[in-house]
Write a protein that holds these residues in place. Structure first.
Motif, mmCIF file in Angstrom:
data_model
loop_
_atom_site.group_PDB
_atom_site.id
_atom_site.type_symbol
_atom_site.label_atom_id
_atom_site.label_comp_id
_atom_site.label_asym_id
_atom_site.label_seq_id
_atom_site.Cartn_x
_atom_site.Cartn_y
_atom_site.Cartn_z
ATOM 1 N N THR A 54 0.849 -1.190 0.000
ATOM 2 C CA THR A 54 0.000 0.000 0.000
ATOM 3 C C THR A 54 0.886 1.242 0.000
ATOM 4 O OG1 THR A 54 -0.101 -0.097 2.429
ATOM 5 C CG2 THR A 54 -1.889 -1.142 1.211
ATOM 6 N N PRO A 55 0.419 2.355 -0.561
ATOM 7 C CA PRO A 55 -0.854 2.494 -1.269
ATOM 8 C C PRO A 55 -0.796 1.815 -2.640
ATOM 9 C CG PRO A 55 0.422 4.492 -1.507
ATOM 10 C CD PRO A 55 1.196 3.623 -0.553
ATOM 11 N N GLU A 56 -1.966 1.572 -3.233
ATOM 12 C CA GLU A 56 -2.029 0.939 -4.546
ATOM 13 C C GLU A 56 -1.433 1.865 -5.600
ATOM 14 O OE1 GLU A 56 -2.689 -2.047 -7.224
ATOM 15 O OE2 GLU A 56 -3.111 -2.163 -5.081
ATOM 16 N N GLN A 57 -0.499 1.333 -6.371
ATOM 17 C CA GLN A 57 0.081 2.069 -7.480
ATOM 18 C C GLN A 57 0.664 1.054 -8.455
ATOM 19 O OE1 GLN A 57 3.000 4.180 -4.970
ATOM 20 N NE2 GLN A 57 4.632 3.170 -6.118
ATOM 21 N N LEU A 58 0.928 1.502 -9.670
ATOM 22 C CA LEU A 58 1.523 0.602 -10.644
ATOM 23 C C LEU A 58 2.914 0.206 -10.175
ATOM 24 C CD1 LEU A 58 1.456 -0.813 -13.425
ATOM 25 C CD2 LEU A 58 2.556 1.251 -14.348
ATOM 26 N N ARG A 59 3.135 -1.088 -10.036
ATOM 27 C CA ARG A 59 4.443 -1.618 -9.653
ATOM 28 C C ARG A 59 4.926 -2.565 -10.736
ATOM 29 N NH1 ARG A 59 1.921 -0.865 -4.600
ATOM 30 N NH2 ARG A 59 3.215 0.426 -3.229
ATOM 31 N N VAL A 60 6.114 -2.290 -11.242
ATOM 32 C CA VAL A 60 6.694 -3.092 -12.318
ATOM 33 C C VAL A 60 8.031 -3.629 -11.850
ATOM 34 C CG1 VAL A 60 7.561 -3.060 -14.694
ATOM 35 C CG2 VAL A 60 5.525 -1.719 -14.085
ATOM 36 N N TYR A 61 8.225 -4.932 -12.046
ATOM 37 C CA TYR A 61 9.476 -5.581 -11.662
ATOM 38 C C TYR A 61 9.964 -6.438 -12.831
ATOM 39 C CZ TYR A 61 7.720 -4.446 -6.982
ATOM 40 O OH TYR A 61 7.217 -3.800 -5.884
ATOM 41 N N LEU A 62 11.169 -6.169 -13.287
ATOM 42 C CA LEU A 62 11.769 -6.997 -14.336
ATOM 43 C C LEU A 62 12.797 -7.961 -13.767
ATOM 44 C CD1 LEU A 62 10.380 -4.742 -16.030
ATOM 45 C CD2 LEU A 62 12.273 -4.964 -17.652
ATOM 46 N N ASN A 63 13.074 -7.854 -12.484
ATOM 47 C CA ASN A 63 14.085 -8.715 -11.851
ATOM 48 C C ASN A 63 13.472 -9.774 -10.945
ATOM 49 O OD1 ASN A 63 13.237 -6.683 -10.071
ATOM 50 N ND2 ASN A 63 15.147 -6.800 -8.884
ATOM 51 N N LYS A 64 12.133 -9.839 -10.884
ATOM 52 C CA LYS A 64 11.426 -10.866 -10.115
ATOM 53 C C LYS A 64 9.994 -10.907 -10.631
ATOM 54 C CE LYS A 64 10.861 -7.454 -6.405
ATOM 55 N NZ LYS A 64 11.161 -7.151 -4.984
ATOM 56 N N THR A 65 9.325 -12.046 -10.436
ATOM 57 C CA THR A 65 8.000 -12.167 -11.038
ATOM 58 C C THR A 65 7.218 -13.303 -10.412
ATOM 59 O OG1 THR A 65 6.849 -12.254 -13.189
ATOM 60 C CG2 THR A 65 8.723 -13.748 -12.884
ATOM 61 N N ASP A 66 5.924 -13.366 -10.747
ATOM 62 C CA ASP A 66 5.123 -14.553 -10.460
ATOM 63 C C ASP A 66 4.468 -14.965 -11.770
ATOM 64 O OD1 ASP A 66 2.835 -13.002 -10.853
ATOM 65 O OD2 ASP A 66 2.407 -12.786 -8.727
ATOM 66 N N CYS A 67 3.550 -15.932 -11.728
ATOM 67 C CA CYS A 67 3.093 -16.529 -12.986
ATOM 68 C C CYS A 67 2.334 -15.561 -13.885
ATOM 69 C CB CYS A 67 2.289 -17.786 -12.707
ATOM 70 S SG CYS A 67 0.722 -17.533 -11.828
ATOM 71 N N ILE A 68 1.322 -14.876 -13.357
ATOM 72 C CA ILE A 68 0.536 -13.991 -14.206
ATOM 73 C C ILE A 68 1.322 -12.743 -14.578
ATOM 74 C CG2 ILE A 68 -0.579 -12.922 -12.207
ATOM 75 C CD1 ILE A 68 -2.118 -13.467 -15.731
ATOM 76 N N LEU A 69 2.147 -12.240 -13.664
ATOM 77 C CA LEU A 69 2.949 -11.059 -13.980
ATOM 78 C C LEU A 69 3.950 -11.367 -15.085
ATOM 79 C CD1 LEU A 69 3.679 -9.463 -10.475
ATOM 80 C CD2 LEU A 69 1.759 -9.084 -12.051
ATOM 81 N N PHE A 70 4.455 -12.599 -15.109
ATOM 82 C CA PHE A 70 5.405 -13.006 -16.147
ATOM 83 C C PHE A 70 4.746 -12.979 -17.526
ATOM 84 C CE2 PHE A 70 7.060 -16.716 -18.617
ATOM 85 C CZ PHE A 70 8.269 -16.144 -18.983
ATOM 86 N N VAL A 71 3.575 -13.566 -17.645
ATOM 87 C CA VAL A 71 2.872 -13.583 -18.926
ATOM 88 C C VAL A 71 2.478 -12.168 -19.338
ATOM 89 C CG1 VAL A 71 0.744 -14.338 -20.073
ATOM 90 C CG2 VAL A 71 2.072 -15.950 -18.685
ATOM 91 N N GLU A 72 2.010 -11.395 -18.377
ATOM 92 C CA GLU A 72 1.634 -10.007 -18.630
ATOM 93 C C GLU A 72 2.837 -9.191 -19.104
ATOM 94 O OE1 GLU A 72 -1.216 -7.470 -15.943
ATOM 95 O OE2 GLU A 72 0.831 -7.345 -15.148
ATOM 96 N N LEU A 73 3.981 -9.395 -18.466
ATOM 97 C CA LEU A 73 5.197 -8.675 -18.827
ATOM 98 C C LEU A 73 5.638 -9.012 -20.243
ATOM 99 C CD1 LEU A 73 7.787 -7.014 -18.325
ATOM 100 C CD2 LEU A 73 8.750 -9.032 -17.183
#
Length: 320
Positions: A82-101
């Motif tokens: 929190t607070p909610e905001q766009l968070r982008v990580y190219l050095n770590k991921t999970d399953c849906i974030l990986f496909v989305e990325l």
């Protein structure tokens, strides 16, 4: 094999060579965090490796990008802050974030900015991608991720983020980025959406009654999108059905029915050794890997399948 580890060894060089790009980002008004600096170094490295392939079919480009992220650490719950905001990580991921990325990165390489065609109330199959031309950049990548991840692309509190994969599919199908073809080979099944609202104590953000109310409204809206279809594991054993799945298709592994969750895991179909496997951010391996099990063996509860709109393959980023 291309590894993110290799990319990270170039961080010092990338930082030096990306200084002018950071300046251009700053001029554009983008505030840069320490995480952004890490992301930009990785983005620049991968972009330089794939930029000349902006004209290849979109799913080939997605897989090429995904291969460059092999070895990236799996880290859960990176967005649950929190607070909610766009968070982008190219050095770590999970399953849906990986496909989305990987999907957002491919759009970026092709010089495309994803827009919002729907109104958040009605979903439909849109054969024409709702995209506009833009210069490839890290900022464009972030914009594309935001438009895939948030309802109508607007960050407005915890409930504005898309939490159920089914809604993520519906929004991005409405925007013409992908289409689900599960129905062609699958069968109807009963799917309910209530896990978040019935387990609100698991989510600290849902202590806010307004956010909880919006989550319940979203769950009711998803319930209205029935019927849902899935391809059961027994059907995937049929070689004729499996032959319809292409490398780069988005594979959504259906959750065990009855718990109010739609999708348990997400990956990218990947032909390997003459059989269809998948490339994913693996909880068990704790990194992005090519799964050793075949797709059919892994899919105990069946799958839903999406294809990235092939029309996007016609776009090529302009040369500068």
């Amino acid at each position: 094999m291309k590894k993110i580890v290799y990319i990270l060894t170039l961080l010092v060089v990338c930082f030096a060579t990306s200084c002018t790009k950071l300046t251009s980002a700053q001029k554009s008004g983008m505030a840069l965090s320490e995480q952004d600096l890490i992301n930009i170094a990785i983005y620049d490295s991968i972009y330089d490796l794939v930029k000349d392939d902006s004209g290849v079919p979109i799913q080939e480009l997605v897989i090429e990008i995904a291969e460059h992220f092999l070895g990236t650490p799996y880290v859960a719950s990176t967005l649950e802050r929190t607070p909610e905001q766009l968070r982008v990580y190219l050095n770590k991921t999970d399953c849906i974030l990986f496909v989305e990325l990987c999907t957002s990165f491919a759009l970026t390489v092709k010089g495309l900015r994803l827009g919002q065609l729907g109104d958040g109330e009605e979903f439909f199959l849109n054969p024409k991608p709702f995209v506009k031309r833009a210069d490839p950049s890290y900022r464009l990548l972030c914009d594309n991720i935001r438009n895939m991840r948030y309802r109508l692309g607007v960050v407005d509190g915890y409930s504005s983020r898309i939490h159920y994969t089914s809604e993520w599919i519906l929004q991005n199908q409405t925007n013409g980025v992908l289409y689900e073809y599960t129905k062609e080979y699958g069968e109807r099944y009963t799917q309910h959406f209530n896990f978040m609202s019935t387990h609100a104590g698991n989510y600290k953000q849902l202590s806010d009654t307004a956010q909880l109310r919006r989550i319940r409204e979203m769950e009711r809206h998803l319930e209205e999108q029935k019927p849902f279809y899935y391809i059961p594991q027994r059907t995937l054993r049929n070689p004729k059905v499996m032959a319809q799945i292409e490398t780069g298709d988005i594979i959504c592994f259906v959750a065990k029915q009855g718990n109010g969750i739609d999708i348990a895991h997400v990956g990218l179909a990947y032909e390997y050794g003459g059989e269809m496997h998948f490339l994913h951010a693996s909880y068990g391996s704790k990194e992005v890997v090519i799964e050793r099990q075949t797709l059919a063996d892994y899919a105990t509860n069946g799958i839903r399948v999406m294809r990235i709109n092939p029309t996007l393959s016609n776009y090529i980023a302009p040369k500068h």
